[in-house]
Design a protein around this motif. Sequence first.
Motif, PDB file in Angstrom:
ATOM      1  N   GLN A 173      24.752  24.895 -24.860  1.00  0.00           N
ATOM      2  CA  GLN A 173      24.659  25.421 -25.751  1.00  0.00           C
ATOM      3  C   GLN A 173      25.851  24.932 -26.703  1.00  0.00           C
TER       4      GLN A 173
ATOM      5  N   THR B 181      23.467  29.345 -29.548  1.00  0.00           N
ATOM      6  CA  THR B 181      23.072  30.824 -28.445  1.00  0.00           C
ATOM      7  C   THR B 181      21.682  29.780 -28.354  1.00  0.00           C
TER       8      THR B 181
ATOM      9  N   GLN C 207      31.473  33.817 -28.579  1.00  0.00           N
ATOM     10  CA  GLN C 207      30.412  34.197 -28.003  1.00  0.00           C
ATOM     11  C   GLN C 207      30.689  35.523 -27.471  1.00  0.00           C
TER      12      GLN C 207
END
Lengths: 173, 191
Positions: free
Chosen positions: A61, A80, A118
């Motif tokens: 990612q 993502t 994230q």
Amino acid sequence: MSLGPSLACIGLMGKYDNPLHIAIFEPHSAVESAHLEFSFLLNASLDIFELRASDRNRVDQDLGMLQAIDERLSTWGWQTGTGTKFAVIVDMWGKQGRPSTGSAIKGEDLKPVFKALQTAYIRLLQNPFYTPDDHTPMAAVRSRGSAGEIKSKKFIAEVKRIGDVWTPGLEKF
Amino acid sequence: MASNKAARDGEKIWKTNVDKVNAELVTLTYGTMVAQLCSDFNHKYGEVNQQLDKMGYNIGMRLIEDFFAKSGVQRCGNLRETAETISKIGFKMFLNITPTVSNWSADNKSFSLIFDENPLADCVELPNDGRAQDELWFSNIFCGILRGALEMVQMQVEAHYVADVLRGDETTEMRITLLRYMEDEMPPDDE
């Protein structure tokens, strides 16, 4: 206050390239036009996001450095699986706003930043009162006015913390 | 003394007698349900609290049977013992948490459960509409569960939250007051 490179800006963009959250850090946060200027920089990085993300050989990612804007600022990206994009703009001059003799930034240095972002984003999504559908350009049009940006105080505070404490080589937030 | 034994029993039951599910599943299911209730009731949080309490009551009435079957707990002698059992065995067994029992009233008829952690409220941030912070008790289902469960063992209690970290309070605290012990032949409450 530590010397060396620091984060100038963290930007979150949704699947439709819509801005979800933009955080700007010292010393840039004191500049009045900073929000506009960094919006431009983030916007400019979106094409590179698309280019990198469409690379079929991509496994991670982490998209690495997207562009070096000048000798001071550079943009780094992470996308993502759902198309949410994290962009981080690194300031080589650091919080002091003066050229320093820090060594170059490596992709490894920013990985913890993206991981932390994230995690924060996942926690935001797990809040049942946060509806991702309210944060798309379509919803923004429907609700007229509110631009669909993230308003969660917890999330905003966490992003701010990440931007404030990061220094190259920091492993854990 | 009794408290230690309860803690040991709770630990043992949790380890050996209980099927476990993924925590995210519980958190997300409950969270979605509350969020849906809020939108169904037009963000009238008073009503939402009431609905949660009612659901909890219905859960509690059924859960108590399961609780006895798995724990093998015998009749409690007094409310202090009941409180310890609720915290160290009941909550432990179903959620792997042990809220602290404290703030006993002088007449020993009411106490508080202080929740250090709350699996239902992981990652939750109440809507920022200026009212939810003052009106919604996110975990109100617990109050109903305790009320329902205790009613099945002839104890009529009143349970409500007095503080919740989600609202910005220091702790999450539930107040439980014993109203009376019911006679065995009493007709059930019509709820």
